[in-house]
Design a protein around this motif. Structure first.
Motif, PDB file in Angstrom:
ATOM      1  N   LEU A 292       0.844  -1.205   0.000  1.00 36.90           N
ATOM      2  CA  LEU A 292       0.000   0.000   0.000  1.00 36.90           C
ATOM      3  C   LEU A 292       0.876   1.251   0.000  1.00 36.90           C
ATOM      4  N   TRP A 293       1.952   1.208   0.803  1.00 38.91           N
ATOM      5  CA  TRP A 293       2.898   2.325   0.826  1.00 38.91           C
ATOM      6  C   TRP A 293       3.539   2.510  -0.552  1.00 38.91           C
ATOM      7  N   PHE A 294       3.884   1.403  -1.213  1.00 41.07           N
ATOM      8  CA  PHE A 294       4.514   1.465  -2.533  1.00 41.07           C
ATOM      9  C   PHE A 294       3.575   2.087  -3.564  1.00 41.07           C
ATOM     10  N   VAL A 295       2.306   1.678  -3.544  1.00 42.01           N
ATOM     11  CA  VAL A 295       1.338   2.250  -4.490  1.00 42.01           C
ATOM     12  C   VAL A 295       1.194   3.754  -4.238  1.00 42.01           C
ATOM     13  N   GLY A 296       1.129   4.138  -2.951  1.00 39.58           N
ATOM     14  CA  GLY A 296       1.053   5.552  -2.609  1.00 39.58           C
ATOM     15  C   GLY A 296       2.284   6.320  -3.092  1.00 39.58           C
ATOM     16  N   SER A 297       3.451   5.697  -2.966  1.00 37.21           N
ATOM     17  CA  SER A 297       4.695   6.335  -3.406  1.00 37.21           C
ATOM     18  C   SER A 297       4.726   6.506  -4.916  1.00 37.21           C
ATOM     19  N   LEU A 298       4.295   5.446  -5.635  1.00 35.41           N
ATOM     20  CA  LEU A 298       4.226   5.525  -7.098  1.00 35.41           C
ATOM     21  C   LEU A 298       3.346   6.698  -7.506  1.00 35.41           C
TER      22      LEU A 298
ATOM     23  N   ILE B 187       5.143   9.858  -7.134  1.00 38.27           N
ATOM     24  CA  ILE B 187       6.144  10.031  -8.197  1.00 38.27           C
ATOM     25  C   ILE B 187       5.464  10.487  -9.484  1.00 38.27           C
ATOM     26  N   VAL B 188       4.308   9.892  -9.777  1.00 32.80           N
ATOM     27  CA  VAL B 188       3.555  10.261 -10.976  1.00 32.80           C
ATOM     28  C   VAL B 188       3.142  11.725 -10.894  1.00 32.80           C
ATOM     29  N   VAL B 189       2.645  12.124  -9.708  1.00 33.90           N
ATOM     30  CA  VAL B 189       2.230  13.520  -9.523  1.00 33.90           C
ATOM     31  C   VAL B 189       3.452  14.446  -9.603  1.00 33.90           C
TER      32      VAL B 189
ATOM     33  N   VAL C 202     -15.281  -6.409  -4.766  1.00 36.98           N
ATOM     34  CA  VAL C 202     -15.689  -4.994  -4.761  1.00 36.98           C
ATOM     35  C   VAL C 202     -14.505  -4.106  -4.364  1.00 36.98           C
ATOM     36  N   ALA C 203     -13.802  -4.482  -3.297  1.00 40.22           N
ATOM     37  CA  ALA C 203     -12.684  -3.672  -2.798  1.00 40.22           C
ATOM     38  C   ALA C 203     -11.567  -3.567  -3.835  1.00 40.22           C
ATOM     39  N   SER C 204     -11.293  -4.670  -4.553  1.00 39.96           N
ATOM     40  CA  SER C 204     -10.193  -4.645  -5.523  1.00 39.96           C
ATOM     41  C   SER C 204     -10.488  -3.660  -6.652  1.00 39.96           C
ATOM     42  N   PHE C 205     -11.743  -3.651  -7.121  1.00 37.76           N
ATOM     43  CA  PHE C 205     -12.087  -2.710  -8.197  1.00 37.76           C
ATOM     44  C   PHE C 205     -12.132  -1.271  -7.684  1.00 37.76           C
ATOM     45  N   MET C 206     -12.645  -1.093  -6.452  1.00 38.66           N
ATOM     46  CA  MET C 206     -12.714   0.260  -5.902  1.00 38.66           C
ATOM     47  C   MET C 206     -11.326   0.849  -5.685  1.00 38.66           C
ATOM     48  N   LEU C 207     -10.405   0.053  -5.143  1.00 41.76           N
ATOM     49  CA  LEU C 207      -9.040   0.534  -4.896  1.00 41.76           C
ATOM     50  C   LEU C 207      -8.325   0.844  -6.210  1.00 41.76           C
ATOM     51  N   THR C 208      -8.542  -0.016  -7.231  1.00 43.78           N
ATOM     52  CA  THR C 208      -7.938   0.235  -8.545  1.00 43.78           C
ATOM     53  C   THR C 208      -8.478   1.530  -9.129  1.00 43.78           C
ATOM     54  N   GLY C 209      -9.791   1.688  -9.094  1.00 46.44           N
ATOM     55  CA  GLY C 209     -10.424   2.898  -9.625  1.00 46.44           C
ATOM     56  C   GLY C 209      -9.973   4.141  -8.880  1.00 46.44           C
ATOM     57  N   LEU C 210      -9.883   4.010  -7.556  1.00 49.62           N
ATOM     58  CA  LEU C 210      -9.485   5.144  -6.711  1.00 49.62           C
ATOM     59  C   LEU C 210      -8.068   5.603  -7.037  1.00 49.62           C
TER      60      LEU C 210
ATOM     61  N   TRP D  78      -6.201   5.048  -9.771  1.00 50.67           N
ATOM     62  CA  TRP D  78      -6.087   5.605 -11.124  1.00 50.67           C
ATOM     63  C   TRP D  78      -6.812   6.941 -11.232  1.00 50.67           C
ATOM     64  N   GLY D  79      -7.979   7.022 -10.596  1.00 46.10           N
ATOM     65  CA  GLY D  79      -8.755   8.266 -10.636  1.00 46.10           C
ATOM     66  C   GLY D  79      -7.996   9.412 -10.008  1.00 46.10           C
ATOM     67  N   LEU D  80      -7.436   9.172  -8.816  1.00 47.79           N
ATOM     68  CA  LEU D  80      -6.665  10.197  -8.113  1.00 47.79           C
ATOM     69  C   LEU D  80      -5.426  10.597  -8.910  1.00 47.79           C
ATOM     70  N   GLY D  81      -4.730   9.583  -9.467  1.00 46.21           N
ATOM     71  CA  GLY D  81      -3.520   9.848 -10.240  1.00 46.21           C
ATOM     72  C   GLY D  81      -3.806  10.709 -11.464  1.00 46.21           C
ATOM     73  N   LEU D  82      -4.866  10.341 -12.205  1.00 42.82           N
ATOM     74  CA  LEU D  82      -5.210  11.085 -13.411  1.00 42.82           C
ATOM     75  C   LEU D  82      -5.688  12.487 -13.068  1.00 42.82           C
ATOM     76  N   ALA D  83      -6.488  12.598 -11.993  1.00 40.26           N
ATOM     77  CA  ALA D  83      -7.017  13.911 -11.583  1.00 40.26           C
ATOM     78  C   ALA D  83      -5.873  14.856 -11.226  1.00 40.26           C
ATOM     79  N   CYS D  84      -4.902  14.365 -10.442  1.00 43.24           N
ATOM     80  CA  CYS D  84      -3.779  15.206 -10.035  1.00 43.24           C
ATOM     81  C   CYS D  84      -2.894  15.557 -11.214  1.00 43.24           C
ATOM     82  N   ASN D  85      -2.760  14.642 -12.174  1.00 45.91           N
ATOM     83  CA  ASN D  85      -1.936  14.906 -13.348  1.00 45.91           C
ATOM     84  C   ASN D  85      -2.568  15.967 -14.233  1.00 45.91           C
ATOM     85  N   LEU D  86      -3.904  15.917 -14.348  1.00 44.56           N
ATOM     86  CA  LEU D  86      -4.605  16.908 -15.162  1.00 44.56           C
ATOM     87  C   LEU D  86      -4.568  18.273 -14.487  1.00 44.56           C
TER      88      LEU D  86
END
Lengths: 127, 138
Positions: free
Chosen positions: A38-44, A47-49, B118-126, B128-136
């Protein structure tokens, strides 16, 4: 000539005292990997940001906490990986191919794990 | 004679598990998915190694990794790896509870299985969503 059946022979060999090592190692690394991955995913994500370039990665790894946690994460990951793939090979591959794959698995996990650990140290120290 | 009969002398008997004769259930599908995601994550670990190694080798080598990871294939692989990681993580926690003797009833097994999906899809979506939002935004 032995009068025992192969099954009787195996039954009386007794414990080699290391039977639980694989199971235990897999659980220990699993427990370790719950917070670390979980820490690694947060770190990635950070890095992306931070631009997703090499500078962002070097900046992140130059801190001592990140470097040590990354070494721990990689060590646990590649050991867990070795144990897990070993079980998959033992369950589904039979014959001579099984031993070749078991050896390949053990060596490849060792080499890749070592390369990853070394890279983290190089980046952390030298940048 | 007895020594030799242990290996090759035994008749080829059917070996468990007979996956093909069972109707798939949530529990059995999630179980085989745990293994499959584990194997897929092995390739992710190899990518992780290549990523770090190229960064250690220098800017020129890192450019290759960056080119690959930001290609459409790279993004597709990253998406797959991220879901596999979250699934294996959540289902792994489920396994750790089973190891402690918790949640082994039929009802609890199905409930935790559904929760893991459910948790696996929510965490994946979360993530990627956060990453893309911050990048934009940045």
């Amino acid at each position: 000539m032995a009068l025992q059946t192969p099954l009787a022979k195996v039954r009386h060999l007794g414990s080699a005292k290391e039977g639980v090592n694989h199971w235990w190692g897999q659980r220990l690394t699993a427990i370790l990997l719950v917070p670390l991955s979980l820490w690694f995913v947060g770190s990635l994500w950070s890095i992306v940001v931070g631009g997703a370039d090499r500078d962002a990665l070097v900046d992140w790894l130059s801190g001592p906490v990140a470097a040590v946690l990354m070494l721990l994460f990689l060590g646990a990951t590649f050991y867990h990986l070795k144990l897990g793939l070993q079980v998959v090979i033992e369950d589904y591959v039979h014959g001579r191919c099984k031993w070749a794959l078991l050896i390949l698995n053990a060596l490849l996990c060792l080499v890749l794990g070592l390369a990853a650990l070394y890279s983290v140290i190089v980046i952390a120290i030298g940048g | 004679m007895a020594e030799q009969s242990s290996g090759s002398g035994a008749r080829a008997r059917p070996i468990s598990p007979h996956l093909s004769v069972y109707r798939p259930q949530l529990t059995s599908v999630l179980s085989i998915l745990h293994r499959m995601t584990g194997v897929i994550l092995a390739s992710g670990a190899a990518m992780l190694c290549a990523w770090l190694l190229s960064a250690a080798a220098g800017e020129r080598y890192y450019a290759w990794t960056e080119w690959f990871l930001t290609s459409w294939l790279g993004y597709a692989l990253l998406a797959a790896w991220s879901w596999c990681l979250f699934y294996h993580l959540c289902n792994g926690i489920r396994h750790l509870f089973w190891d402690m003797g918790q949640g082994l009833s039929l009802r609890a097994t199905y409930a935790s299985g559904a929760a893991v999906v459910v948790a696996s899809f929510m965490l994946t979506g979360l993530s990627w969503g956060l990453g893309l939002a911050c990048n934009l935004a940045g």
